[in-house]
Design an enzyme around this catalytic site. Sequence first.
Site, mmCIF file in Angstrom:
data_model
loop_
_atom_site.group_PDB
_atom_site.id
_atom_site.type_symbol
_atom_site.label_atom_id
_atom_site.label_comp_id
_atom_site.label_asym_id
_atom_site.label_seq_id
_atom_site.Cartn_x
_atom_site.Cartn_y
_atom_site.Cartn_z
ATOM 1 N N LYS A 76 0.834 -1.212 -0.104
ATOM 2 C CA LYS A 76 -0.037 0.027 0.129
ATOM 3 C C LYS A 76 0.865 1.230 0.139
ATOM 4 O O LYS A 76 0.623 2.336 -0.541
ATOM 5 C CB LYS A 76 -1.094 -0.100 1.126
ATOM 6 C CG LYS A 76 -1.874 -1.213 1.285
ATOM 7 C CD LYS A 76 -3.144 -0.762 0.309
ATOM 8 C CE LYS A 76 -4.310 -1.738 0.484
ATOM 9 N NZ LYS A 76 -5.325 -1.355 -0.512
ATOM 10 N N ASP A 118 -8.838 -0.569 5.959
ATOM 11 C CA ASP A 118 -8.843 -1.766 6.787
ATOM 12 C C ASP A 118 -7.238 -1.918 7.530
ATOM 13 O O ASP A 118 -7.055 -2.653 8.299
ATOM 14 C CB ASP A 118 -8.681 -2.961 5.971
ATOM 15 C CG ASP A 118 -10.164 -3.346 5.721
ATOM 16 O OD1 ASP A 118 -11.077 -3.512 6.594
ATOM 17 O OD2 ASP A 118 -10.517 -3.514 4.520
#
Length: 401
Positions: free
Chosen positions: A76, A121
């Site tokens: 990410k 998340d």
Amino acid sequence: MLFANPNAIRETYPDRLKDIMNVEKANQSGAWLSQWSRLNPAGTPLHSLPDLAAELGVADILVKDESKRSELGSFKALGAPIALVRLILCEFPEQRFDAHGLLSGRYSSALADFTVISATDGNHGRALAAAAQSVGCGCVIVLHANVSIEREQAIATYGAEIIRISGNYDQSVEEAAALAQKNGWWVVSDTSYEGYEDIPRDVMQGYGTIAAEIIETGCAFTHVFLQGGVGGLAAGIASYLWELKGGQRPTFIVVEPDQADCLYQSAIAGKAAKTNGSVDSVMAGLACGDTSPLAWKFLQPSVDFFMTIQDSEAVSAMRRLAVGSEQDIPLEAGESAVAGLVGLVRIINSQTLCAEVGINTQSRILLISTEGATAPGVYAELVGETDASVRARQQAWLAKA
């Protein structure tokens, strides 16, 4: 479960998709990222696991280890900073900012009142918080009920304001959008929705860096297993490899949890769809209920198979990679990192599935280990040892290699 996608095609990468995401923009993103101090300038290693390959009866298994990408511990770290930089460049053209100056904090005083927000998340929010801290702008992160306190603390370390809601991931996405509209903030999300595609496109374009590094190694592969989630990672990598390989592209298989099977359901429906499950999975990064419509534009024509797996299988795969062997380097792979390996094992255990997917003794498999122990406490509980212990064994293996 395995579903053969009837809409997958093997031809030159279409211009309609190249206009949205392409190798040139992905390589530009990679060049910008190489100047961010929080990333490993050498990229991430691509490991061959010959013992595991022999055990499963294939020619080779290659694992791209994203736990080494940066202090953030996951892939990410490639998406959020690129989306943030492109957003600022677009919104402040008169300032003549440059990417390196932004990521080094050179323009922090000019951006003190600029705030971004996202639902997460865990890993995307952490990456966005770190990028915002480097740039010098504000950052708000919305967390749903199932995000661990450990992951919340990791995000807060980078100075982000945390907002908790009682719902699931998809409800946190809605909350982030509502707060942005109310406060004049900018949503930097890795999932798209109606009227919101430019920023998720830039996030996915950043993920193309993974594919670029793999191509640079010159390693050959026939099958690529990719994590599901909302579809951003899979779209970013598949689109890059498809554009380069054209009709000779590898076979793409997307894997996601049984209870968060939005991409599997999309393949069946022939359009972006929702999961039928609870969404709650130990594979936290893949616990998504809504397919990203933008990602689906790329996945529908490129992914050959969609499949779902169980949480217990993921835990077994984490332990298998952590142990390593005489020829296989021990790997610190988090809960979502092992989805591809689980999918491969599931297929290998069925002659029918092997024949359907075309996996045999000549197959060369590419897996993306998307994260390390981004929640060390959860990792230790699932694997039965700490991430530090696994890394120590990895160092000992490297010393002997």
